[in-house]
Write an enzyme that holds these catalytic residues in place. Structure first.
Site, PDB file in Angstrom:
ATOM      1  N   SER A 144       0.853  -1.186   0.000  1.00 31.21           N
ATOM      2  CA  SER A 144       0.000   0.000   0.000  1.00 31.21           C
ATOM      3  C   SER A 144       0.885   1.230   0.000  1.00 31.21           C
ATOM      4  CB  SER A 144      -0.881   0.006   1.262  1.00 31.21           C
ATOM      5  OG  SER A 144      -1.529   1.254   1.427  1.00 31.21           O
ATOM      6  N   TYR A 157      -2.101  -1.035  10.335  1.00 33.22           N
ATOM      7  CA  TYR A 157      -2.105  -1.221   8.883  1.00 33.22           C
ATOM      8  C   TYR A 157      -0.850  -0.640   8.250  1.00 33.22           C
ATOM      9  CZ  TYR A 157      -3.703  -1.023   4.021  1.00 33.22           C
ATOM     10  OH  TYR A 157      -3.807  -1.180   2.651  1.00 33.22           O
TER      11      TYR A 157
END
Length: 254
Positions: A144, A157
């Protein structure tokens, strides 16, 4: 462009939904044989439908955090397809969103790390012996842009995706006969991102830079294919150029 994946065998973790499902569809469009590994049994229906359409697709129910499950999934891929040419690591979760570190429990942290980091490590660990036998062996992890820039309220995350980025680099050094890269997208329109950002009806009209899962899947196909042979041990950012921008406001030069 011919990606030279026809007849090749691809294992997609998290292939029953979201980006993983888009990757499955993109791979079969290239003529690849695909094993969907997912804990969600809806993957069996997806595999069945694609098989009816003439594609070579199978399903294996597996929890990405279970070493036994992942090992068995790889064994199953070899047993039905005879080889393995590429691993696509899409299984992942966002974990608690909108919570600061003092509000996040250790269990929350451990779950995100188990799925996003441990899961990708285990999938690579048990796939590499087969991938190393393929002349086009490759791994593509879904990281990401949060591996590179922090997003508020997403400590586990962000940390997990940073770990995936470095896992990519480290594995590529240890296993030079297999190309290993990761893709770092910004916001992708998936059920998970819609839930995380409170947009159940999608992102139209929000002004957010959002891409479709199908767009990202084409990038995954490229990185997995021998067409991208020189690209190894690195991350590719797909974020509409936002990471390239200065934090300074417009300077309005005269």
């Amino acid at each position: 462009m011919d990606m030279h994946l026809s007849g090749r065998v691809v294992l997609v973790t998290g292939g029953a939904s979201g980006i993983g499902l888009a990757c499955v569809r993109a791979m079969v469009d290239e003529g690849a044989k695909v094993l969907i590994a997912d804990r969600n049994v809806v993957g069996a229906k997806i595999a069945g439908k694609l098989s009816q359409e003439g594609h070579a697709v199978a399903f294996f129910q597996a929890d990405i955090t279970s070493e036994t499950d992942i090992q068995n999934a790889v064994v199953y891929a070899e047993s039905i397809f005879g080889q393995l040419d590429s691993l696509i690591g899409c299984a992942g979760i966002s974990g608690p969103v909108g919570s600061t570190s003092i509000e996040i429990t250790a269990d929350d942290w451990d779950r995100v790390m188990a799925i996003n980091v441990r899961g990708n490590f285990l999938a690579a660990k048990h796939s590499l012996h087969l991938l190393s036998k393929s002349e086009i062996g490759s791994i593509v992890f879904l990281a990401s842009d949060s591996a590179l820039v922090a997003v508020e309220g997403m400590v586990p995350y962000c940390a997990s995706k940073g770990a995936v980025l470095m896992l990519t680099k480290a594995l590529s050094i240890d296993h030079p006969t297999v190309r290993i890269n990761c893709l770092c997208p910004g916001v992708v329109d998936t059920p998970m991102s819609r839930a995380d950002l409170g947009r159940p009806d999608g992102f139209e009209g929000t002004g957010l830079p959002v891409m479709q899962a199908e767009q990202l899947a084409r990038h995954v196909v490229f990185l997995a294919s021998p067409v991208s042979a020189p690209i190894n041990g690195t991350s590719v950012v797909a974020d509409f150029g936002y990471l390239a921008r200065s934090a300074l406001p417009p300077l309005k030069f005269v």
